[in-house]
Motif scaffolding. Sequence first.
Motif, PDB file in Angstrom:
ATOM      1  N   ASP A   1       0.867  -1.297   0.304  1.00 38.63           N
ATOM      2  CA  ASP A   1      -0.121   0.264  -0.034  1.00 38.63           C
ATOM      3  C   ASP A   1       0.997   1.327  -0.193  1.00 38.63           C
ATOM      4  O   ASP A   1       0.656   2.486  -0.531  1.00 38.63           O
ATOM      5  N   GLN A   2       2.051   1.569   0.645  1.00 35.09           N
ATOM      6  CA  GLN A   2       2.933   2.279   0.808  1.00 35.09           C
ATOM      7  C   GLN A   2       4.211   2.328   0.671  1.00 35.09           C
ATOM      8  O   GLN A   2       5.012   3.393   0.373  1.00 35.09           O
ATOM      9  N   GLY A   3       4.855   1.250   1.223  1.00 30.06           N
ATOM     10  CA  GLY A   3       6.085   1.273   0.851  1.00 30.06           C
ATOM     11  C   GLY A   3       6.783   0.956   2.654  1.00 30.06           C
ATOM     12  O   GLY A   3       5.924   2.557   3.318  1.00 30.06           O
ATOM     13  N   TYR A   4       8.190   1.036   2.729  1.00 27.72           N
ATOM     14  CA  TYR A   4       8.509   1.224   3.949  1.00 27.72           C
ATOM     15  C   TYR A   4       8.004   0.981   5.676  1.00 27.72           C
ATOM     16  O   TYR A   4       7.480   1.358   6.228  1.00 27.72           O
ATOM     17  N   ALA A   5       7.711  -0.641   5.298  1.00 25.26           N
ATOM     18  CA  ALA A   5       6.521  -1.140   6.475  1.00 25.26           C
ATOM     19  C   ALA A   5       7.997  -1.048   7.795  1.00 25.26           C
ATOM     20  O   ALA A   5       9.152  -1.539   7.941  1.00 25.26           O
ATOM     21  N   PRO A   6       7.222  -1.200   8.994  1.00 25.67           N
ATOM     22  CA  PRO A   6       7.974  -0.820   9.911  1.00 25.67           C
ATOM     23  C   PRO A   6       8.475  -2.203  11.064  1.00 25.67           C
ATOM     24  O   PRO A   6       9.222  -1.680  11.653  1.00 25.67           O
ATOM     25  N   GLN A   7       7.982  -3.436  10.572  1.00 28.84           N
ATOM     26  CA  GLN A   7       8.127  -4.646  11.715  1.00 28.84           C
ATOM     27  C   GLN A   7       9.251  -4.707  10.843  1.00 28.84           C
ATOM     28  O   GLN A   7      10.254  -4.931   9.794  1.00 28.84           O
ATOM     29  N   LEU A   8      10.193  -5.170  11.868  1.00 30.58           N
ATOM     30  CA  LEU A   8      11.102  -5.882  11.739  1.00 30.58           C
ATOM     31  C   LEU A   8      11.986  -6.970  11.589  1.00 30.58           C
ATOM     32  O   LEU A   8      12.302  -7.619  11.389  1.00 30.58           O
ATOM     33  N   THR A   9      10.744  -8.130  12.223  1.00 33.44           N
ATOM     34  CA  THR A   9      10.618  -9.475  12.336  1.00 33.44           C
ATOM     35  C   THR A   9      10.431  -9.698  10.920  1.00 33.44           C
ATOM     36  O   THR A   9      11.270 -10.884  10.247  1.00 33.44           O
ATOM     37  N   PRO A  10      10.275  -9.807   9.690  1.00 32.36           N
ATOM     38  CA  PRO A  10      10.466 -10.329   8.503  1.00 32.36           C
ATOM     39  C   PRO A  10      11.499  -9.944   7.832  1.00 32.36           C
ATOM     40  O   PRO A  10      12.254 -10.631   6.870  1.00 32.36           O
ATOM     41  N   TYR A  11      11.969  -9.116   8.108  1.00 32.19           N
ATOM     42  CA  TYR A  11      13.442  -9.450   7.803  1.00 32.19           C
ATOM     43  C   TYR A  11      14.401  -9.668   8.754  1.00 32.19           C
ATOM     44  O   TYR A  11      15.369  -9.786   8.039  1.00 32.19           O
ATOM     45  N   ALA A  12      13.997 -10.365   9.270  1.00 30.32           N
ATOM     46  CA  ALA A  12      14.812 -10.990  10.178  1.00 30.32           C
ATOM     47  C   ALA A  12      14.691 -11.911   9.852  1.00 30.32           C
ATOM     48  O   ALA A  12      15.846 -13.306   9.947  1.00 30.32           O
ATOM     49  N   ILE A  13      13.665 -12.935   9.413  1.00 32.98           N
ATOM     50  CA  ILE A  13      13.342 -13.920   8.761  1.00 32.98           C
ATOM     51  C   ILE A  13      13.778 -13.575   7.574  1.00 32.98           C
ATOM     52  O   ILE A  13      14.664 -14.919   7.239  1.00 32.98           O
ATOM     53  N   GLY A  14      14.218 -13.289   6.675  1.00 37.87           N
ATOM     54  CA  GLY A  14      14.388 -12.709   5.735  1.00 37.87           C
ATOM     55  C   GLY A  14      16.072 -13.416   5.583  1.00 37.87           C
ATOM     56  O   GLY A  14      16.715 -13.995   5.036  1.00 37.87           O
ATOM     57  N   MET A  15      17.142 -12.428   6.428  1.00 40.33           N
ATOM     58  CA  MET A  15      18.277 -12.601   6.991  1.00 40.33           C
ATOM     59  C   MET A  15      18.522 -14.201   6.615  1.00 40.33           C
ATOM     60  O   MET A  15      19.387 -14.395   6.948  1.00 40.33           O
ATOM     61  N   GLY A  16      17.236 -14.673   8.278  1.00 38.33           N
ATOM     62  CA  GLY A  16      17.784 -15.675   8.811  1.00 38.33           C
ATOM     63  C   GLY A  16      17.668 -16.810   7.236  1.00 38.33           C
ATOM     64  O   GLY A  16      18.748 -17.745   7.169  1.00 38.33           O
ATOM     65  N   LEU A  17      16.700 -16.825   6.639  1.00 40.76           N
ATOM     66  CA  LEU A  17      16.898 -18.135   5.332  1.00 40.76           C
ATOM     67  C   LEU A  17      18.020 -17.468   4.575  1.00 40.76           C
ATOM     68  O   LEU A  17      18.219 -18.833   3.964  1.00 40.76           O
ATOM     69  N   VAL A  18      18.646 -16.634   3.983  1.00 40.04           N
ATOM     70  CA  VAL A  18      19.211 -16.425   4.028  1.00 40.04           C
ATOM     71  C   VAL A  18      20.138 -16.653   4.207  1.00 40.04           C
ATOM     72  O   VAL A  18      21.131 -17.905   2.971  1.00 40.04           O
ATOM     73  N   MET A  19      20.466 -16.694   5.468  1.00 39.90           N
ATOM     74  CA  MET A  19      21.187 -17.484   5.757  1.00 39.90           C
ATOM     75  C   MET A  19      21.525 -18.780   6.172  1.00 39.90           C
ATOM     76  O   MET A  19      22.543 -19.357   5.820  1.00 39.90           O
ATOM     77  N   TRP A  20      20.612 -19.211   6.287  1.00 41.10           N
ATOM     78  CA  TRP A  20      20.403 -20.410   6.333  1.00 41.10           C
ATOM     79  C   TRP A  20      21.161 -21.458   4.574  1.00 41.10           C
ATOM     80  O   TRP A  20      20.851 -22.454   4.761  1.00 41.10           O
ATOM     81  N   VAL A  21      20.310 -21.058   4.065  1.00 40.40           N
ATOM     82  CA  VAL A  21      20.661 -21.205   2.433  1.00 40.40           C
ATOM     83  C   VAL A  21      21.950 -21.225   2.036  1.00 40.40           C
ATOM     84  O   VAL A  21      22.882 -21.909   1.646  1.00 40.40           O
ATOM     85  N   THR A  22      22.457 -20.098   2.561  1.00 40.46           N
ATOM     86  CA  THR A  22      24.183 -20.045   2.491  1.00 40.46           C
ATOM     87  C   THR A  22      25.209 -21.174   3.204  1.00 40.46           C
ATOM     88  O   THR A  22      25.364 -21.704   1.878  1.00 40.46           O
ATOM     89  N   ALA A  23      24.671 -21.458   4.442  1.00 40.40           N
ATOM     90  CA  ALA A  23      25.664 -22.313   5.046  1.00 40.40           C
ATOM     91  C   ALA A  23      25.029 -23.998   4.986  1.00 40.40           C
ATOM     92  O   ALA A  23      25.931 -24.226   4.985  1.00 40.40           O
TER      93      ALA A  23
END
Length: 769
Positions: free
Chosen positions: A114-136
């Motif tokens: 709807d607007q961009g720049y969502a303030p929730q941080l846990t989706p970013y954390a989940i995304g980082m965690g998944l990238v780290m899992w796939v990489t490792a």
Amino acid sequence: MPEALRRYLQPREGWLAAGLLLVMLLTVVWSVQAAHWLDEAEFLFPVAIYALIAGSLLGLSSLSVVGVIPISAALGGLIVLWAVGGEYFPELSQGGRLVALRTDAIDWIRILFDQGYAPQLTPYAIGMGLVMWVTAFIAAYTLYRHHRVLDAILLVGAALIANMSSTLTPLFVYLVMFMLAALVLWLRAALIGREEGWQRRRVNENSEVPAAIMRSGAVFIAGSVVLAWVLTSVAVAAPLTAVWNNLDTAWSGVRDQLDLVLGGLNSGDSRFHGTNFGPDFRISGQWTSSDEPVLTVAADRGLYLRATTYDRYTGHGWVQSPGRQRDVASEQLLFPDGTPEAPTVDAFDVQTIEIAVQRTNDRTLFTAGYPLRAYLPVQIIESGNQPFLGAMKATSSIPSGGSYSVTVALSEATIAQLRGAGSDYPTAVTAMYLGTDGVTQRTRELAAELTQEADTPYDKAAAIARYLQGDSFEYNSTAPISTDPNRDAVDFFLFDEEHGHVGFCEHYASAMVAMARSLGIPARLAAGFAPGDRVSNPAPVASAGASGSIWQVREKNAHAWAELYFPGFGWQVFEATKTIAPIVRLPGTTPPPAGSGGPRPSAPRLFDPQQDGDVNALPSSELIPTAHRPGDQPPREEVSGANVLLITGIVLVLLAVAAWRWRRARRQFRFLSPGEKQWRRLALAADRAGVAQRPAETIYEYAGWLEEQLPARRPEIRAIAEGKVQQSYSGRGVATSVIERMEQAWKRLQMPLVWLAVRRRLRSVVPGR
């Protein structure tokens, strides 16, 4: 020992390889945490460790990839959710954590679309965690299943470089740690491959050989890292810096496209938001700043340094309408065909300002007033495919320590002149900068109430600015924002009973532009840096002339402000932020006749695309000697005398070593018999190609093995082998005809042996299936 158990207890690469891979993965974890993308990122440690264990065990198992993929996906998802939920919602139960993560994810997606720049941080954390899992996981699986060490190193290295390239935080120490672990892992894998080759060929190597190889390799690795560290501190590294800048330039386009998605991350040094000045931004709840020096400006006054402008208000942020991009050569007019933004009255001072970059901001260039020329190749970004300056970027990144010059027209318009400018706005201006979508009705009513006694657009704009800088507003770098995705940001700032009237520059400037537009005054939001502090002897400047001053711009000067359009005078800055002094303008006299609808007909024209005057004749303040100034030749890369000596010395040393080895090789063949000489040459060349003779191998056995490597050269190899046998075992000398045949065979074998060495080296670096 059962084969299945042996695979786990005694894997080919050994468990030391897993330790080295863990070090490489931890450098990625530490670099991400050092970049401060998230305030809470400890969850990456367990994710990396569990992914490494899972990838190693599944890689050593007999499962096919069809079975490994779903197991990895399910296991990775559970571990990431468990790790992120435990860090962000430690007070909840496991079920409650999953519900909280699901709620955050749904809200994040809705706000993002709807607007961009969502303030929730846990989706970013989940995304980082998944990238780290796939990489490792993939790195460990590739290492233990396919024995492809280089693929594992490149995968983890790509993650590290991606993080380094998207932040301004210095992370070189993690790169050094990664390279040390990666080189040791690569050396160990190469040694294992060499030992397997010895075993296949039944070579009983000395037990000291592997240890000697590891010691030599460790010394080489340490020397390489030290040399790399030294070279990065001298100008010899300029070519590498240029390569990095070019990669950074290519990355900037991708970054702009991802700005809305990744702009909610917290990192103050992120290239995704904040001082990145991308094509859009969301009005946020926190403004981070520091005293870090960013720019040094040589000018006769403090200037608003504009990086980009925004024309469309979304209700929650600002967007620069996409437009064409065109390249402009150094010293050429930025708008040769003219633009409605160009001033047309004699109320401007044309001068050349010089800007030294103390902290790189990618390709972003800063300018003030109305820019006429830039003294370096630039790319003009036109908002909405109209001749309006949305942004100006260099064609390649400006590194720290670089500088450039821009000729600009700085407004000296008086209050009387702006009052008399009228409202005969160009059609293109009103079409682009009068949009009021998202502006609420009570915002319009407030603007009308504030300006009910004002007669001219200037007086209306001044009244709005005075109101926003009044005592009823409070400046705070941490401002509350509405949790309702349908609530307009300006309306919340102006009217919320509990949290309103509190904010920073984004809130004040957005309110100023929204209210001005509601009154029919074309307005836009600009972002860049507010005027810095005047200094007397800044570090990057050799001397300061009497005609100008030096201004130090720091990170804390990053700013957003309102610019309003006045016919004939172009864009004029209006400061609404409470903590910054308002723009001071002289009162002036003799305004244009009321109702004239524009500047006086007799006013001299300041800017003519065809005859704009000799801008190159402007005096240079000579404040920043390294800046590109009018009349300068395009900058060229130069190497200092010390670096020339260093490069020459390195080349001479390499040539001396090569000459010594060549003379040594000639001496060892000088007194050999003809048959022995050609055989020794063949054996030495083959050994350098990685196909050395085994101690127990006969001449004909070794020749047969060489013939398998070079089947097209069987006759030549056989001729040399027969000559060697005749020389060694016949008891007679070798006939002249045999010697000639061996010499001709050696000449025909030289290039094939070189190509054999190249092929085998490439195969060791990029292994086949």
